[in-house]
Design a protein around this motif. Structure first.
Motif, PDB file in Angstrom:
ATOM      1  N   ASP A  47      12.326  11.566   6.751  1.00  0.00           N
ATOM      2  CA  ASP A  47      10.962  11.036   6.712  1.00  0.00           C
ATOM      3  C   ASP A  47      10.615  10.432   8.061  1.00  0.00           C
ATOM      4  N   MET A  48       9.447  10.807   8.583  1.00  0.00           N
ATOM      5  CA  MET A  48       9.036  10.319   9.892  1.00  0.00           C
ATOM      6  C   MET A  48       7.535  10.155   9.932  1.00  0.00           C
ATOM      7  N   GLU A  49       7.085   9.399  10.926  1.00  0.00           N
ATOM      8  CA  GLU A  49       5.652   9.257  11.128  1.00  0.00           C
ATOM      9  C   GLU A  49       5.090  10.588  11.611  1.00  0.00           C
ATOM     10  N   TYR A  50       3.854  10.838  11.243  1.00  0.00           N
ATOM     11  CA  TYR A  50       3.222  12.111  11.600  1.00  0.00           C
ATOM     12  C   TYR A  50       3.090  12.240  13.112  1.00  0.00           C
ATOM     13  N   SER A  51       3.437  13.430  13.630  1.00  0.00           N
ATOM     14  CA  SER A  51       3.193  13.765  15.037  1.00  0.00           C
ATOM     15  C   SER A  51       2.997  15.264  15.123  1.00  0.00           C
ATOM     16  N   THR A  52       2.140  15.705  16.027  1.00  0.00           N
ATOM     17  CA  THR A  52       1.901  17.140  16.165  1.00  0.00           C
ATOM     18  C   THR A  52       3.175  17.870  16.573  1.00  0.00           C
ATOM     19  N   PHE A  53       4.008  17.221  17.392  1.00  0.00           N
ATOM     20  CA  PHE A  53       5.258  17.839  17.821  1.00  0.00           C
ATOM     21  C   PHE A  53       6.171  18.100  16.622  1.00  0.00           C
ATOM     22  N   GLY A  54       6.331  17.083  15.768  1.00  0.00           N
ATOM     23  CA  GLY A  54       7.192  17.231  14.603  1.00  0.00           C
ATOM     24  C   GLY A  54       6.663  18.263  13.621  1.00  0.00           C
ATOM     25  N   VAL A  55       5.350  18.253  13.424  1.00  0.00           N
ATOM     26  CA  VAL A  55       4.738  19.207  12.511  1.00  0.00           C
ATOM     27  C   VAL A  55       4.945  20.632  13.005  1.00  0.00           C
ATOM     28  N   TRP A  56       4.701  20.865  14.289  1.00  0.00           N
ATOM     29  CA  TRP A  56       4.856  22.213  14.840  1.00  0.00           C
ATOM     30  C   TRP A  56       6.283  22.702  14.684  1.00  0.00           C
ATOM     31  N   ASN A  57       7.256  21.849  14.937  1.00  0.00           N
ATOM     32  CA  ASN A  57       8.649  22.268  14.804  1.00  0.00           C
ATOM     33  C   ASN A  57       9.011  22.618  13.370  1.00  0.00           C
ATOM     34  N   ASP A  58       8.344  21.976  12.402  1.00  0.00           N
ATOM     35  CA  ASP A  58       8.676  22.215  11.003  1.00  0.00           C
ATOM     36  C   ASP A  58       7.966  23.419  10.407  1.00  0.00           C
ATOM     37  N   ILE A  59       6.769  23.728  10.874  1.00  0.00           N
ATOM     38  CA  ILE A  59       6.013  24.816  10.237  1.00  0.00           C
ATOM     39  C   ILE A  59       6.102  26.127  11.004  1.00  0.00           C
ATOM     40  N   ARG A  60       6.568  26.099  12.241  1.00  0.00           N
ATOM     41  CA  ARG A  60       6.616  27.339  13.003  1.00  0.00           C
ATOM     42  C   ARG A  60       7.778  28.203  12.544  1.00  0.00           C
ATOM     43  N   GLU A  61       7.657  29.484  12.812  1.00  0.00           N
ATOM     44  CA  GLU A  61       8.736  30.416  12.516  1.00  0.00           C
ATOM     45  C   GLU A  61       9.780  30.329  13.623  1.00  0.00           C
ATOM     46  N   ILE A  62      10.971  29.946  13.254  1.00  0.00           N
ATOM     47  CA  ILE A  62      12.033  29.749  14.244  1.00  0.00           C
ATOM     48  C   ILE A  62      12.748  31.071  14.491  1.00  0.00           C
ATOM     49  N   GLN A  63      12.833  31.453  15.746  1.00  0.00           N
ATOM     50  CA  GLN A  63      13.522  32.669  16.132  1.00  0.00           C
ATOM     51  C   GLN A  63      14.656  32.343  17.103  1.00  0.00           C
ATOM     52  N   GLU A  64      15.466  33.341  17.361  1.00  0.00           N
ATOM     53  CA  GLU A  64      16.569  33.150  18.299  1.00  0.00           C
ATOM     54  C   GLU A  64      16.020  32.865  19.697  1.00  0.00           C
ATOM     55  N   PRO A  65      16.650  31.968  20.452  1.00  0.00           N
ATOM     56  CA  PRO A  65      16.187  31.695  21.821  1.00  0.00           C
ATOM     57  C   PRO A  65      16.209  32.961  22.672  1.00  0.00           C
ATOM     58  N   GLN A 119       0.830  -1.199   0.000  1.00  0.00           N
ATOM     59  CA  GLN A 119       0.000   0.000   0.000  1.00  0.00           C
ATOM     60  C   GLN A 119       0.872   1.259   0.000  1.00  0.00           C
ATOM     61  N   ASP A 120       0.382   2.295  -0.651  1.00  0.00           N
ATOM     62  CA  ASP A 120       1.049   3.590  -0.572  1.00  0.00           C
ATOM     63  C   ASP A 120       1.013   4.073   0.885  1.00  0.00           C
ATOM     64  N   ARG A 121       2.022   4.832   1.268  1.00  0.00           N
ATOM     65  CA  ARG A 121       2.105   5.282   2.659  1.00  0.00           C
ATOM     66  C   ARG A 121       2.501   6.754   2.715  1.00  0.00           C
ATOM     67  N   ALA A 122       1.728   7.541   3.445  1.00  0.00           N
ATOM     68  CA  ALA A 122       2.037   8.959   3.611  1.00  0.00           C
ATOM     69  C   ALA A 122       2.990   9.136   4.791  1.00  0.00           C
ATOM     70  N   VAL A 123       4.000   9.973   4.602  1.00  0.00           N
ATOM     71  CA  VAL A 123       4.956  10.287   5.671  1.00  0.00           C
ATOM     72  C   VAL A 123       5.113  11.795   5.764  1.00  0.00           C
ATOM     73  N   TRP A 124       5.620  12.226   6.889  1.00  0.00           N
ATOM     74  CA  TRP A 124       5.928  13.643   7.077  1.00  0.00           C
ATOM     75  C   TRP A 124       7.419  13.835   6.850  1.00  0.00           C
ATOM     76  N   ARG A 125       7.785  14.661   5.876  1.00  0.00           N
ATOM     77  CA  ARG A 125       9.200  14.933   5.622  1.00  0.00           C
ATOM     78  C   ARG A 125       9.581  16.226   6.330  1.00  0.00           C
ATOM     79  N   SER A 126      10.490  16.125   7.264  1.00  0.00           N
ATOM     80  CA  SER A 126      10.850  17.263   8.107  1.00  0.00           C
ATOM     81  C   SER A 126      11.626  18.307   7.323  1.00  0.00           C
ATOM     82  N   ARG A 127      11.850  19.421   7.967  1.00  0.00           N
ATOM     83  CA  ARG A 127      12.607  20.513   7.362  1.00  0.00           C
ATOM     84  C   ARG A 127      14.013  20.070   6.992  1.00  0.00           C
ATOM     85  N   SER A 128      14.548  19.109   7.743  1.00  0.00           N
ATOM     86  CA  SER A 128      15.895  18.612   7.465  1.00  0.00           C
ATOM     87  C   SER A 128      15.916  17.499   6.425  1.00  0.00           C
ATOM     88  N   GLY A 129      14.741  17.118   5.893  1.00  0.00           N
ATOM     89  CA  GLY A 129      14.679  16.097   4.855  1.00  0.00           C
ATOM     90  C   GLY A 129      14.505  14.689   5.384  1.00  0.00           C
TER      91      GLY A 129
END
Length: 347
Positions: free
Chosen positions: A144-162, A132-142
């Motif tokens: 491939d990982m299983e979908y998780s809200t934590f991973g998604v948030w880290n990839d789509i949020r605007e990253i600023q200096e700590p 079967q075809d399988r959907a994965v989440w490809r992170s900002r670093s390239g």
């Protein structure tokens, strides 16, 4: 929303969306119309952000839409192949990868390859009928990982200096509503009167008449309210001794410098110090608003008692490690010894 809309996950919600919202189209191709609900509009508006991250690992190709899904680096093909080209070639808008692979080659017209150079860059596709075809989440670093809200948030949020104040505002023992106000104070986002005085263009209001509702000595501001105001400073001076901050003046910058120095500390007195500062700021701001919008007033002594009572109630929900300094804290705050832990922790 996860990957359910793309993978047709077995879910009543996903089935409903496909039946009544998507209606046989690709999720990526659904238009944003004027008469759709607010929630559905927001979901559709997220597509431009998440599309680059949702990749399909091809198996049999039967559940992967060839034009709209991202199954190769040059995808989605809808960016380079128009609906008119697809229709003129006698192909379907909802065609899958399996529909377009015939005898190891592609079923679209050969003329497309010369017309659309991106098609020459497609990797060779080998479909596996039993997979079967399988959907994965490809992170900002390239990766491939299983979908998780934590991973998604880290990839789509605007990253600023700590920032150097995060552990002053957000920490496990914090009172959430106090942390939220502290965040607004640190970012100087409260609608104080000095900011309102700059809204000269709004109506006929005379902002020159504004004055601090606590001391009436002039417009309030972040620095004034926390805690240079005559009233607010009485509150601060009435609570700071309880957490060993008697040498810290009423200037917010001085208070923050002290808290920054101990921000990472797990010592009970330092954590209680953060609680007391946040509670003091919260109830000063609350009192300021009460006096502006109602006739209710509390004096400084009453506010001091509210701050200390609130912190004391929070401390009743915690556990402390057994040390001499903690024994003194329990005594000062009238806390029961049942709050002591055997292990070396503060929780």
């Amino acid at each position: 929303m996860g990957l359910g809309f793309v993978t047709h996950r077995e879910s009543l919600w996903v089935k409903w969306v496909h039946s009544y919202r998507i209606r046989g189209r690709s999720f990526w191709d659904v238009p944003i119309r004027n008469n759709i609900t607010w929630g559905w509009r927001k979901i559709l508006q997220l597509r431009s952000i998440i599309h680059q991250h949702i990749w399909i690992k091809l198996g049999n190709g039967a559940n992967t839409q060839v034009w709209f899904d991202k199954w190769d680096a040059v995808c989605p093909l809808s960016r380079v192949i128009t609906p008119r080209m697809i229709t003129n070639a006698g192909l379907e808008m909802g065609a899958t990868v399996a529909d377009m692979v015939h005898n190891g080659g592609w079923a679209w017209p050969n003329s497309w390859v010369a017309r659309v150079p991106a098609l020459q860059q497609l990797d060779n596709v080998t479909l596996l009928p039993q997979v079967q075809d399988r959907a994965v989440w490809r992170s900002r670093s390239g990766e491939d990982m299983e979908y998780s809200t934590f991973g998604v948030w880290n990839d789509i949020r605007e990253i600023q200096e700590p920032v150097d104040w995060d552990r002053i505002v957000w920490y496990p023992q914090a009172i959430p509503r106090h942390s939220f106000l502290m965040w607004l104070i640190v970012c100087k986002k409260l609608k104080t009167q000095d900011i309102m005085c700059n809204w000269r263009a709004s109506g006929n209001a005379n902002y020159n008449l504004l004055c601090c509702s606590l001391c009436t000595l002039g417009p309030d501001s972040h620095d004034h309210l926390f805690f240079e105001c005559e009233f607010a400073s009485q509150v601060w001076y009435g609570v700071r001794d309880k957490v060993g901050m008697q040498m810290i003046g009423k200037r917010w910058d001085d208070i923050m410098d002290y808290l920054r120095h101990h921000a990472a500390s797990k010592h009970a007195s330092h954590i209680i110090g953060k609680l007391v500062v946040a509670a003091s700021a919260y109830f000063v701001w609350q009192e300021r608003n009460n006096r502006l919008f109602s006739a209710n007033k509390r004096n400084a002594a009453q506010l001091i008692e509210v701050v200390l009572m609130t912190v004391r109630m929070k401390l009743h929900t915690m556990k402390f490690r057994r040390t001499n300094s903690v024994n003194q804290i329990l005594s000062e705050w009238s806390l029961p010894r049942e709050l002591l832990l055997d292990q070396d922790d503060f929780g």
